[in-house]
Write an enzyme that holds these catalytic residues in place. Structure first.
Site, mmCIF file in Angstrom:
data_model
loop_
_atom_site.group_PDB
_atom_site.id
_atom_site.type_symbol
_atom_site.label_atom_id
_atom_site.label_comp_id
_atom_site.label_asym_id
_atom_site.label_seq_id
_atom_site.Cartn_x
_atom_site.Cartn_y
_atom_site.Cartn_z
ATOM 1 C CE1 TYR A 135 -16.268 -7.214 -4.822
ATOM 2 C CE2 TYR A 135 -18.323 -6.677 -5.931
ATOM 3 C CZ TYR A 135 -17.372 -6.400 -4.966
ATOM 4 O OH TYR A 135 -17.528 -5.326 -4.136
ATOM 5 C CB CYS A 136 -15.951 -13.479 -3.545
ATOM 6 S SG CYS A 136 -14.874 -14.524 -4.539
ATOM 7 N NE ARG A 137 -8.404 -12.334 0.456
ATOM 8 C CZ ARG A 137 -7.488 -13.192 0.009
ATOM 9 N NH1 ARG A 137 -7.877 -14.291 -0.600
ATOM 10 N NH2 ARG A 137 -6.213 -12.950 0.155
ATOM 11 C CD1 TRP A 164 -10.666 -7.046 -1.769
ATOM 12 C CD2 TRP A 164 -11.834 -5.505 -2.877
ATOM 13 N NE1 TRP A 164 -10.390 -5.824 -1.203
ATOM 14 C CE2 TRP A 164 -11.111 -4.862 -1.865
ATOM 15 C CE3 TRP A 164 -12.639 -4.731 -3.702
ATOM 16 C CZ2 TRP A 164 -11.161 -3.489 -1.646
ATOM 17 C CZ3 TRP A 164 -12.691 -3.362 -3.491
ATOM 18 C CH2 TRP A 164 -11.955 -2.756 -2.481
#
Length: 178
Positions: A135-137, A164
């Site tokens: 996952y990231c932003r 996120w």
């Protein structure tokens, strides 16, 4: 090209009336050009379609918030939740039980030996068959991370597409784990 034909014709003993019969009319050149462009567009469409078909196998399964939440409450040693944001972004908060491995170093890190990986990142290197959720932003970099991991031989790759921003909107506190 027309200039070369005219020069060659002027050097020979051909009469000027015969010269015009061999010259292609501009309208025919335009028609050939348009036909060529249409052919090029068809070829481009076919190439894109083939590329999409080849990349179909590279698309990773997507995880939803509802599927991820239980994994964060009781993490498994057989699975990793990897945050590919940069360290300054992770300071804003992270999903519980996740580890940070920035996208900027992911490809090089996956090629390290297990000992070097552990000393550099502080956790064991994921195995090739081990489940990895990225996952990231917002889900863009995590999709890239899935592609990088797959190209490095990892088989069980999952993308938390909401990432996120989705986590924060559903958890409501905006902090996650420090």
């Amino acid at each position: 090209m027309l200039r070369i034909v005219l020069i060659n014709a002027s050097r020979s003993s051909v009469r000027p009336g015969l010269l015009t019969r061999g010259v292609v009319a501009p309208s025919r050149l335009l028609a050939r050009s348009l036909s060529s462009k249409a052919h090029d567009e068809q070829a481009l469409k076919a190439a894109r379609k083939l590329n999409d078909k080849l990349q179909e196998n590279w698309k990773s399964p997507v995880l939803t918030y509802e599927q991820l939440k239980p994994r964060t409450l009781s993490p498994s040693t057989d699975a990793y939740l990897i945050d590919v944001r940069e360290p300054d972004e992770v300071m804003q908060g992270s999903i519980p039980s996740s580890v940070n491995l920035p996208l900027s170093v992911l490809a090089n890190s996956l090629n390290l030996n297990a000992q070097a990986f552990r000393s550099q990142h502080g956790f064991d290197k994921p195995g090739k068959a081990q489940e990895i959720v990225f996952y990231c932003r917002s889900g863009k970099r995590s999709a890239s991370a899935c592609d990088i991991a797959r190209r490095n031989g990892h088989e069980n790759i999952i993308n938390y597409e909401g990432s996120w921003l989705d986590w924060v909107s559903r958890e409501g506190n905006g902090r996650g784990s420090p």
